[in-house]
Design a protein around this motif. Sequence first.
Motif, mmCIF file in Angstrom:
data_model
loop_
_atom_site.group_PDB
_atom_site.id
_atom_site.type_symbol
_atom_site.label_atom_id
_atom_site.label_comp_id
_atom_site.label_asym_id
_atom_site.label_seq_id
_atom_site.Cartn_x
_atom_site.Cartn_y
_atom_site.Cartn_z
ATOM 1 N N GLY A 105 0.790 -1.218 0.000
ATOM 2 C CA GLY A 105 0.000 0.000 0.000
ATOM 3 C C GLY A 105 0.825 1.272 0.000
ATOM 4 O O GLY A 105 0.276 2.358 0.131
ATOM 5 N N VAL A 106 2.137 1.135 -0.164
ATOM 6 C CA VAL A 106 3.030 2.292 -0.143
ATOM 7 C C VAL A 106 3.232 2.819 -1.554
ATOM 8 O O VAL A 106 3.443 2.057 -2.500
ATOM 9 C CB VAL A 106 4.399 1.902 0.482
ATOM 10 N N GLN A 107 3.151 4.122 -1.696
ATOM 11 C CA GLN A 107 3.410 4.762 -2.983
ATOM 12 C C GLN A 107 4.823 5.322 -2.967
ATOM 13 O O GLN A 107 5.167 6.155 -2.133
ATOM 14 C CB GLN A 107 2.407 5.888 -3.238
ATOM 15 N N GLU A 108 5.641 4.874 -3.882
ATOM 16 C CA GLU A 108 7.036 5.311 -3.940
ATOM 17 C C GLU A 108 7.129 6.591 -4.760
ATOM 18 O O GLU A 108 6.900 6.589 -5.976
ATOM 19 C CB GLU A 108 7.910 4.216 -4.538
ATOM 20 N N VAL A 109 7.467 7.707 -4.106
ATOM 21 C CA VAL A 109 7.554 8.991 -4.795
ATOM 22 C C VAL A 109 8.927 9.177 -5.428
ATOM 23 O O VAL A 109 9.061 9.783 -6.486
ATOM 24 C CB VAL A 109 7.255 10.149 -3.811
ATOM 25 N N GLY A 110 9.955 8.641 -4.787
ATOM 26 C CA GLY A 110 11.310 8.804 -5.295
ATOM 27 C C GLY A 110 11.870 7.506 -5.828
ATOM 28 O O GLY A 110 12.655 6.845 -5.159
ATOM 29 N N PRO A 111 11.474 7.079 -7.031
ATOM 30 C CA PRO A 111 11.894 5.774 -7.541
ATOM 31 C C PRO A 111 13.378 5.698 -7.901
ATOM 32 O O PRO A 111 13.873 4.644 -8.254
ATOM 33 C CB PRO A 111 11.025 5.584 -8.792
ATOM 34 N N GLY A 112 14.095 6.826 -7.847
ATOM 35 C CA GLY A 112 15.497 6.803 -8.213
ATOM 36 C C GLY A 112 16.429 6.559 -7.052
ATOM 37 O O GLY A 112 17.645 6.712 -7.193
ATOM 38 N N ARG A 113 15.894 6.189 -5.886
ATOM 39 C CA ARG A 113 16.742 6.004 -4.706
ATOM 40 C C ARG A 113 17.390 4.622 -4.696
ATOM 41 O O ARG A 113 17.154 3.790 -5.550
ATOM 42 C CB ARG A 113 15.900 6.213 -3.443
ATOM 43 N N MET A 114 18.224 4.398 -3.675
ATOM 44 C CA MET A 114 19.018 3.166 -3.608
ATOM 45 C C MET A 114 18.183 1.951 -3.236
ATOM 46 O O MET A 114 18.578 0.822 -3.498
ATOM 47 C CB MET A 114 20.168 3.336 -2.614
ATOM 48 N N ILE A 115 17.044 2.171 -2.582
ATOM 49 C CA ILE A 115 16.158 1.086 -2.171
ATOM 50 C C ILE A 115 14.858 1.197 -2.952
ATOM 51 O O ILE A 115 14.223 2.252 -2.972
ATOM 52 C CB ILE A 115 15.876 1.138 -0.661
ATOM 53 N N GLY A 116 14.466 0.133 -3.590
ATOM 54 C CA GLY A 116 13.245 0.140 -4.381
ATOM 55 C C GLY A 116 12.065 -0.446 -3.621
ATOM 56 O O GLY A 116 12.208 -1.403 -2.868
ATOM 57 N N ALA B 173 33.570 2.779 -15.941
ATOM 58 C CA ALA B 173 33.040 3.035 -17.280
ATOM 59 C C ALA B 173 31.903 4.040 -17.284
ATOM 60 O O ALA B 173 31.748 4.807 -18.247
ATOM 61 C CB ALA B 173 32.571 1.731 -17.905
ATOM 62 N N THR B 174 31.099 4.055 -16.227
ATOM 63 C CA THR B 174 29.888 4.887 -16.222
ATOM 64 C C THR B 174 29.924 6.008 -15.198
ATOM 65 O O THR B 174 29.100 6.923 -15.265
ATOM 66 C CB THR B 174 28.650 4.017 -15.947
ATOM 67 N N GLY B 175 30.823 5.916 -14.217
ATOM 68 C CA GLY B 175 30.900 6.947 -13.186
ATOM 69 C C GLY B 175 29.857 6.802 -12.101
ATOM 70 O O GLY B 175 29.649 7.725 -11.310
ATOM 71 N N SER B 176 29.181 5.656 -12.019
ATOM 72 C CA SER B 176 28.138 5.471 -11.019
ATOM 73 C C SER B 176 27.950 3.985 -10.731
ATOM 74 O O SER B 176 28.273 3.132 -11.567
ATOM 75 C CB SER B 176 26.809 6.070 -11.497
ATOM 76 N N THR B 177 27.450 3.710 -9.524
ATOM 77 C CA THR B 177 27.023 2.345 -9.178
ATOM 78 C C THR B 177 25.510 2.271 -9.055
ATOM 79 O O THR B 177 24.974 1.205 -8.721
ATOM 80 C CB THR B 177 27.658 1.888 -7.854
ATOM 81 N N HIS B 178 24.820 3.377 -9.300
ATOM 82 C CA HIS B 178 23.363 3.432 -9.215
ATOM 83 C C HIS B 178 22.776 2.911 -10.515
ATOM 84 O O HIS B 178 23.120 3.393 -11.607
ATOM 85 C CB HIS B 178 22.914 4.866 -8.959
ATOM 86 N N LEU B 179 21.893 1.911 -10.439
ATOM 87 C CA LEU B 179 21.431 1.220 -11.636
ATOM 88 C C LEU B 179 20.784 2.146 -12.670
ATOM 89 O O LEU B 179 21.117 2.063 -13.863
ATOM 90 C CB LEU B 179 20.474 0.085 -11.245
#
Length: 510
Positions: A76-87, A199-205
């Motif tokens: 029942g939770v609405q995720e407002v910030g889908p770009g965070r480290m925890i999905g 290669a990408t400068g990030s570990t965030h998917l």
Amino acid sequence: MPLDFTTNLDYVWALLPEIVLCAWAMVVLVAGVWGSGDERGREAPGPDDGQRSWDLGWLSLAGVALAAVANGWLHGVQEVGPGRMIGVDGLRLFANWIFLITAAIAVLISLGYVYRQRLQSGEYYGLLLLATAGMMFMAGARDLIVVFLGLEVMSIAVYALSAFNRRDRRSAEAGLKYFLLGAFSTGFFLYGIALVYGATGSTHLPDIMTSVSNGSSGSTLLLFGVGLLSVGFAFKVSAVPFHMWTPDVYEGAPTPVTAFMSAGVKAAAFVTFFRVFLVSFQDVYTIWYPVMWWLAAITMIFANLIALVQTSVKRMLAYSSVAHAGYILVGLTASSEAAVGAALFYLLVYAVMNLGAFAIVIAVGNQGEEHGEIADYAGLGRTRPVLALFLTLFLLSLAGFPGTGGFMAKFQLLLGAMDAGLWRLSVILVLTTVVSYAYYLRLAWYAWMREPANGDRAALTGVPLPMRLALAAGAAVVLWLGVFPSATLDFARASAVGLVQLGGAVGAVP
């Protein structure tokens, strides 16, 4: 309740199931050393120790139930910030249900085993809960660093569980092999993370996906990074040729731990495999597609052929587990929402039916490691017909017999592969499934058609009530999903929505 991850409290709510499991694991550990008596090192457990062992098992099951409530609340939770480290998305929530079901059944089939083998129950159940929490961290991670942390939480706990029976030399050997090869594969995984970051400068998917799609990543560096990550994942899912540890560890570890590993660890690795490759590396799909094609094909062929000549039930089920990894890799190779949804459904069905099969192994082994050969199952249908009936049902489901959940899972996976144009891989899947009937039905044939080797099976002890509950529940799920799979299959497909943006495989044959 919306979560935008602007405060630390939002992360607490998002990680509520994992927090519950970790906190409950601490409670179980403390309860394990609390009270009178010490069950360690005794020749036989005292009455207080035995009761405490059962109580800790039920206490652990209560923790799994609380985590299930927390996971249900997240729907029942609405995720407002889908770009965070925890999905907080469908993939994570569906995967969490697989892990929680696996943990619950593992606890139920462990109660009699832990007591009879005089294991340290507080540590055993605490590690099992922590391993489950690690699986859930992996499934919800949107960052490679968080994936690595979850992988280590899960792996270290499972390493210890594999070597948990200190009185059994095979258990110590299994734990050592798993630890050494697991640490080796983790090095590949971590080095792959480093190269992808370079290669990408990030570990965030999502950021990796953006960098790859914009063409700003170094192609050679990224290629090596993807390759090393593939090696790490292939080890955890037991894909050929990275399966070397599987038969020895599965045979040597305590059987409830083997059941837990074969279902939970494989599911966690595959869910993370899907998330990382289908989110971050979808724009280099044509590069890793041939690798996955051959990995799936070789795994299905090799594992099924080797399983045919096994005489140990645990080793046969180990190679069976490797073969099922090949089937699920077909879903990753297809890389469409239909195929990934079918693969998630397959993971759920596989967890239940494989745990059921290992529960029968524990029961036939007198809550221990006895009667481990296929010949030891001769005459089981005459002396223990109910056990033989459950065994036959789970074996038929593993083989993919119509009317069972295993058949429906393979059928949906086959449809996903054909829709993606993977005709040759689909043919391999069907042919290797036919081959698997030989070793599955051989065990059932021994149970029903052969005379007992020792005249009778009176030496078999009774089956504890918790294991009966687990067997009955597992059989009901297998039959229900074989006849009425629609709701669960729709749930699995909905969980894959948004994960895959390729629109299916390219259809090229390597």
